[in-house]
Scaffold this motif. Structure first.
Motif, PDB file in Angstrom:
ATOM      1  N   TYR A  19      17.974 -20.435  -9.733  1.00 32.54           N
ATOM      2  CA  TYR A  19      17.984 -18.914  -8.508  1.00 32.54           C
ATOM      3  C   TYR A  19      19.088 -19.721  -7.550  1.00 32.54           C
ATOM      4  O   TYR A  19      19.051 -21.265  -6.887  1.00 32.54           O
ATOM      5  CB  TYR A  19      16.690 -19.904  -8.212  1.00 32.54           C
ATOM      6  N   ASP A  23      16.222 -17.235  -2.959  1.00 36.51           N
ATOM      7  CA  ASP A  23      15.171 -16.824  -3.369  1.00 36.51           C
ATOM      8  C   ASP A  23      14.627 -17.104  -4.270  1.00 36.51           C
ATOM      9  O   ASP A  23      14.138 -16.715  -5.545  1.00 36.51           O
ATOM     10  CB  ASP A  23      16.116 -15.438  -4.069  1.00 36.51           C
ATOM     11  N   PHE A  24      14.518 -18.719  -4.125  1.00 34.56           N
ATOM     12  CA  PHE A  24      13.867 -19.332  -5.107  1.00 34.56           C
ATOM     13  C   PHE A  24      12.603 -19.029  -5.058  1.00 34.56           C
ATOM     14  O   PHE A  24      11.573 -18.516  -4.172  1.00 34.56           O
ATOM     15  CB  PHE A  24      13.450 -20.752  -4.402  1.00 34.56           C
ATOM     16  N   PRO A  25      11.397 -19.061  -6.192  1.00 34.04           N
ATOM     17  CA  PRO A  25      10.291 -18.261  -6.231  1.00 34.04           C
ATOM     18  C   PRO A  25       9.668 -19.432  -6.217  1.00 34.04           C
ATOM     19  O   PRO A  25       9.006 -20.293  -7.267  1.00 34.04           O
ATOM     20  CB  PRO A  25      10.555 -17.567  -8.269  1.00 34.04           C
ATOM     21  N   ASP A  26       8.697 -20.019  -5.656  1.00 32.27           N
ATOM     22  CA  ASP A  26       7.899 -21.264  -5.004  1.00 32.27           C
ATOM     23  C   ASP A  26       6.376 -20.411  -6.085  1.00 32.27           C
ATOM     24  O   ASP A  26       6.486 -21.850  -6.403  1.00 32.27           O
ATOM     25  CB  ASP A  26       7.049 -20.596  -3.842  1.00 32.27           C
ATOM     26  N   GLU A  27       5.767 -19.587  -5.920  1.00 31.46           N
ATOM     27  CA  GLU A  27       5.158 -19.695  -6.658  1.00 31.46           C
ATOM     28  C   GLU A  27       4.915 -19.773  -7.980  1.00 31.46           C
ATOM     29  O   GLU A  27       4.619 -20.442  -8.984  1.00 31.46           O
ATOM     30  CB  GLU A  27       3.902 -17.841  -6.683  1.00 31.46           C
ATOM     31  N   LYS A  28       6.104 -18.879  -8.884  1.00 38.23           N
ATOM     32  CA  LYS A  28       6.253 -19.501 -10.308  1.00 38.23           C
ATOM     33  C   LYS A  28       6.378 -20.372 -10.590  1.00 38.23           C
ATOM     34  O   LYS A  28       6.433 -21.264 -11.896  1.00 38.23           O
ATOM     35  CB  LYS A  28       7.962 -18.247 -10.824  1.00 38.23           C
ATOM     36  N   VAL A  29       7.131 -21.026 -10.408  1.00 43.09           N
ATOM     37  CA  VAL A  29       7.430 -22.372 -10.136  1.00 43.09           C
ATOM     38  C   VAL A  29       6.757 -24.181  -9.601  1.00 43.09           C
ATOM     39  O   VAL A  29       5.749 -24.886 -10.211  1.00 43.09           O
ATOM     40  CB  VAL A  29       9.146 -23.026  -8.964  1.00 43.09           C
ATOM     41  N   TYR A  30       5.985 -24.110  -8.728  1.00 37.90           N
ATOM     42  CA  TYR A  30       4.462 -24.342  -8.489  1.00 37.90           C
ATOM     43  C   TYR A  30       3.472 -24.030  -8.695  1.00 37.90           C
ATOM     44  O   TYR A  30       2.854 -24.739  -8.809  1.00 37.90           O
ATOM     45  CB  TYR A  30       5.223 -24.551  -6.841  1.00 37.90           C
ATOM     46  N   ARG A  39       7.542 -28.371 -15.737  1.00 38.46           N
ATOM     47  CA  ARG A  39       8.480 -27.560 -15.098  1.00 38.46           C
ATOM     48  C   ARG A  39       9.575 -29.110 -14.704  1.00 38.46           C
ATOM     49  O   ARG A  39       9.180 -29.554 -13.692  1.00 38.46           O
ATOM     50  CB  ARG A  39       8.062 -26.961 -14.009  1.00 38.46           C
ATOM     51  N   ILE A  41      13.340 -29.524 -12.108  1.00 38.24           N
ATOM     52  CA  ILE A  41      13.759 -28.775 -10.898  1.00 38.24           C
ATOM     53  C   ILE A  41      14.620 -29.954 -11.127  1.00 38.24           C
ATOM     54  O   ILE A  41      14.622 -31.010 -10.192  1.00 38.24           O
ATOM     55  CB  ILE A  41      13.065 -28.341  -9.835  1.00 38.24           C
ATOM     56  N   ASN A  56      18.837 -23.739  -7.745  1.00 36.70           N
ATOM     57  CA  ASN A  56      18.150 -24.786  -7.810  1.00 36.70           C
ATOM     58  C   ASN A  56      18.217 -24.397  -9.366  1.00 36.70           C
ATOM     59  O   ASN A  56      18.155 -23.216  -9.992  1.00 36.70           O
ATOM     60  CB  ASN A  56      16.795 -24.912  -7.431  1.00 36.70           C
TER      61      ASN A  56
END
Length: 67
Positions: A19, A23-30, A39, A41, A56
């Protein structure tokens, strides 16, 4: 991964995604997961001497057993 009961948790990798920092997908990752998941990172993507890594790498895995 060693467990409190002395067993070892076994995870299976589902995906490895890169990513851009913007555009880091906070909700998807955390966010919460419907099953036991892992997960990992780390830094990744392009690299700039002035700013460092531009994104990342995220490894998604889920628990598939224990031994």
């Amino acid at each position: 991964m060693a467990r409190r009961d002395g067993g070892v948790a076994v995870f299976t990798v589902d995906a490895v995604e890169v990513y851009d920092a913007r555009d880091f997908p906070d909700e998807k990752v955390y966010g919460a997961a419907p099953r036991p998941e892992l997960r990992v990172i780390t830094c990744g993507g392009g690299y700039s001497r002035s700013t460092g890594y531009r994104g990342n790498v995220v490894v998604y895995a889920h628990l598939t057993g224990s031994r």
